[in-house]
Design a protein around this motif. Sequence first.
Motif, mmCIF file in Angstrom:
data_model
loop_
_atom_site.group_PDB
_atom_site.id
_atom_site.type_symbol
_atom_site.label_atom_id
_atom_site.label_comp_id
_atom_site.label_asym_id
_atom_site.label_seq_id
_atom_site.Cartn_x
_atom_site.Cartn_y
_atom_site.Cartn_z
ATOM 1 N N ILE A 110 0.919 -0.995 -0.048
ATOM 2 C CA ILE A 110 -0.080 0.025 0.178
ATOM 3 C C ILE A 110 0.917 1.367 -0.013
ATOM 4 O O ILE A 110 1.538 1.688 0.987
ATOM 5 C CB ILE A 110 -0.681 0.173 1.084
ATOM 6 C CG1 ILE A 110 -1.585 -1.270 1.356
ATOM 7 C CG2 ILE A 110 -1.739 1.397 1.209
ATOM 8 C CD1 ILE A 110 -2.818 -1.385 0.217
ATOM 9 N N GLN A 111 1.090 1.955 -0.984
ATOM 10 C CA GLN A 111 1.888 3.268 -1.320
ATOM 11 C C GLN A 111 1.012 4.413 -0.983
ATOM 12 O O GLN A 111 -0.130 4.472 -1.458
ATOM 13 C CB GLN A 111 2.358 3.189 -2.701
ATOM 14 C CG GLN A 111 2.953 4.414 -2.964
ATOM 15 C CD GLN A 111 4.499 4.485 -2.409
ATOM 16 O OE1 GLN A 111 5.315 3.613 -2.362
ATOM 17 N NE2 GLN A 111 4.996 5.630 -1.749
ATOM 18 N N PRO A 136 2.628 -6.570 -6.274
ATOM 19 C CA PRO A 136 1.573 -5.607 -6.651
ATOM 20 C C PRO A 136 1.245 -4.560 -5.571
ATOM 21 O O PRO A 136 1.442 -4.952 -4.338
ATOM 22 C CB PRO A 136 0.181 -6.708 -6.498
ATOM 23 C CG PRO A 136 1.234 -7.888 -5.707
ATOM 24 C CD PRO A 136 2.220 -7.972 -5.819
ATOM 25 N N PHE A 137 0.855 -3.469 -6.153
ATOM 26 C CA PHE A 137 0.634 -2.388 -5.078
ATOM 27 C C PHE A 137 -0.620 -1.397 -5.358
ATOM 28 O O PHE A 137 -0.687 -1.326 -6.705
ATOM 29 C CB PHE A 137 2.007 -1.632 -4.884
ATOM 30 C CG PHE A 137 2.371 -0.666 -6.244
ATOM 31 C CD1 PHE A 137 2.063 0.695 -6.282
ATOM 32 C CD2 PHE A 137 3.010 -1.366 -7.261
ATOM 33 C CE1 PHE A 137 2.351 1.355 -7.553
ATOM 34 C CE2 PHE A 137 3.662 -0.652 -8.337
ATOM 35 C CZ PHE A 137 3.297 0.607 -8.435
ATOM 36 N N LEU A 138 -0.964 -1.076 -4.520
ATOM 37 C CA LEU A 138 -2.218 0.128 -4.628
ATOM 38 C C LEU A 138 -1.510 1.449 -4.189
ATOM 39 O O LEU A 138 -0.800 1.551 -3.401
ATOM 40 C CB LEU A 138 -3.503 -0.167 -3.718
ATOM 41 C CG LEU A 138 -4.304 -1.162 -4.071
ATOM 42 C CD1 LEU A 138 -5.336 -1.322 -2.918
ATOM 43 C CD2 LEU A 138 -5.178 -1.039 -5.277
ATOM 44 N N HIS A 168 2.488 -3.436 -12.038
ATOM 45 C CA HIS A 168 2.250 -3.930 -11.032
ATOM 46 C C HIS A 168 1.265 -3.046 -10.165
ATOM 47 O O HIS A 168 0.993 -3.556 -9.079
ATOM 48 C CB HIS A 168 3.298 -4.747 -10.079
ATOM 49 C CG HIS A 168 4.002 -5.436 -10.883
ATOM 50 N ND1 HIS A 168 3.509 -7.130 -11.241
ATOM 51 C CD2 HIS A 168 5.079 -5.650 -11.517
ATOM 52 C CE1 HIS A 168 4.386 -7.784 -11.842
ATOM 53 N NE2 HIS A 168 5.250 -7.084 -12.334
ATOM 54 N N LEU A 169 0.894 -1.829 -10.649
ATOM 55 C CA LEU A 169 -0.112 -1.264 -9.946
ATOM 56 C C LEU A 169 -1.378 -1.671 -10.261
ATOM 57 O O LEU A 169 -1.851 -1.828 -11.184
ATOM 58 C CB LEU A 169 -0.043 0.343 -10.600
ATOM 59 C CG LEU A 169 -0.845 1.303 -10.118
ATOM 60 C CD1 LEU A 169 -0.663 1.678 -8.624
ATOM 61 C CD2 LEU A 169 -0.953 2.569 -11.067
ATOM 62 N N ALA A 170 -1.936 -2.076 -8.875
ATOM 63 C CA ALA A 170 -3.368 -2.686 -9.014
ATOM 64 C C ALA A 170 -4.545 -1.598 -9.050
ATOM 65 O O ALA A 170 -5.560 -1.927 -8.982
ATOM 66 C CB ALA A 170 -3.539 -3.725 -7.725
ATOM 67 N N GLY A 171 -4.232 -0.348 -8.772
ATOM 68 C CA GLY A 171 -5.258 0.654 -8.736
ATOM 69 C C GLY A 171 -4.986 1.962 -7.849
ATOM 70 O O GLY A 171 -3.787 1.942 -7.219
ATOM 71 N N VAL A 172 -5.615 2.801 -7.948
ATOM 72 C CA VAL A 172 -5.665 4.101 -7.291
ATOM 73 C C VAL A 172 -6.964 4.366 -6.493
ATOM 74 O O VAL A 172 -7.923 4.529 -7.209
ATOM 75 C CB VAL A 172 -5.225 5.469 -8.207
ATOM 76 C CG1 VAL A 172 -5.148 6.590 -7.482
ATOM 77 C CG2 VAL A 172 -4.071 4.998 -9.019
ATOM 78 N N LEU A 173 -6.843 4.501 -5.247
ATOM 79 C CA LEU A 173 -7.952 4.803 -4.244
ATOM 80 C C LEU A 173 -7.704 6.071 -3.486
ATOM 81 O O LEU A 173 -6.735 6.424 -3.281
ATOM 82 C CB LEU A 173 -8.296 3.543 -3.371
ATOM 83 C CG LEU A 173 -8.459 2.175 -4.095
ATOM 84 C CD1 LEU A 173 -8.527 1.135 -3.035
ATOM 85 C CD2 LEU A 173 -9.924 2.335 -5.054
ATOM 86 N N SER A 174 -8.771 6.603 -2.886
ATOM 87 C CA SER A 174 -8.627 7.774 -2.258
ATOM 88 C C SER A 174 -9.038 7.077 -0.705
ATOM 89 O O SER A 174 -9.549 6.302 -0.435
ATOM 90 C CB SER A 174 -9.595 8.724 -2.452
ATOM 91 O OG SER A 174 -11.086 8.570 -2.602
#
Length: 207
Positions: A110-111, A136-138, A168-174
Motif C-alpha cells: 500500500i503506497q 502488486p501495489f495500490l 504491477h499497479l493494482a489501482g488508485v484509491l482515495s
Amino acid sequence: MKISSVDFVVGVANLKQLPKNNFSEIVFIGRSNVGKSSLLNKLCNRKNIARVSSTPGKTRELNYYLINRELYFVDLPGYGYAKVAEHVKAGWTTLIEDFFQGRKQIALAIQIVDARLGPTELDTTMMGWLDFYKAPFLLILTKADKLPKNKLLTQIGAVSVMLSKYKHLAGVLSFSAVTGDGRNELLKAIEKHIEERTEIISAKAVA
C-alpha cells in the motif's frame, strides 16, 4: 474483510528477525508525515495501534501487526525526512530493498501519497522498486477530506494516467482517516489480494 483482532508482534531492524511463517503480508509505505499511522489506525478501527516516533524519520523498524491471527500488516519506516543523516537513509534503503527483493509473503503493498500533492519523486522511486520486484501495489491518496470532491476525482484520474506505466499497479484509491471514506474499498482490495495469493499457493501445492 472484517478486522476483529490486532496484535503488535515485532519491530524488525534486521531481516533475520522476520516472522518465519507463511502468513500473507500487507505492506504499508510512504513518506514521513504522509498520514500512514492515521490510515492504519482508521483501517483497523483502533486508536494508536501504529507505533509513532516522536521524531519524524527516526523510526527504522518494520513493525509487524497480526491481523485476525491469520495475516500481517507491515508498517514500514517513513522515508524522505530531510533531517535524517545520510548513513541512516542508506541503511533504510538497503533494508527495504532487501525486504522487497526476498520476501515472498507479500500479497500487496500500500503506497500512501498525500492527495493534495500527488506522487513526489521519492514516491515514484519507491513505486519503481515495487514494480521491479513484481510486488502488486495500490496507490492510496490519503487526506482525501482536504480536497473538494470534484478536485479529488480529477486528481485520481490524473494520477492513474501518470502511473499507467507501472505493470504491477493494482489501482488508485482515495482515503480519509477523518471521515473513513475509502476504508471499505481498501479492505476489499486487501481481501482480494490475499485470496489471490492463497490461490497461487494452493495451485503450486497441487502441481
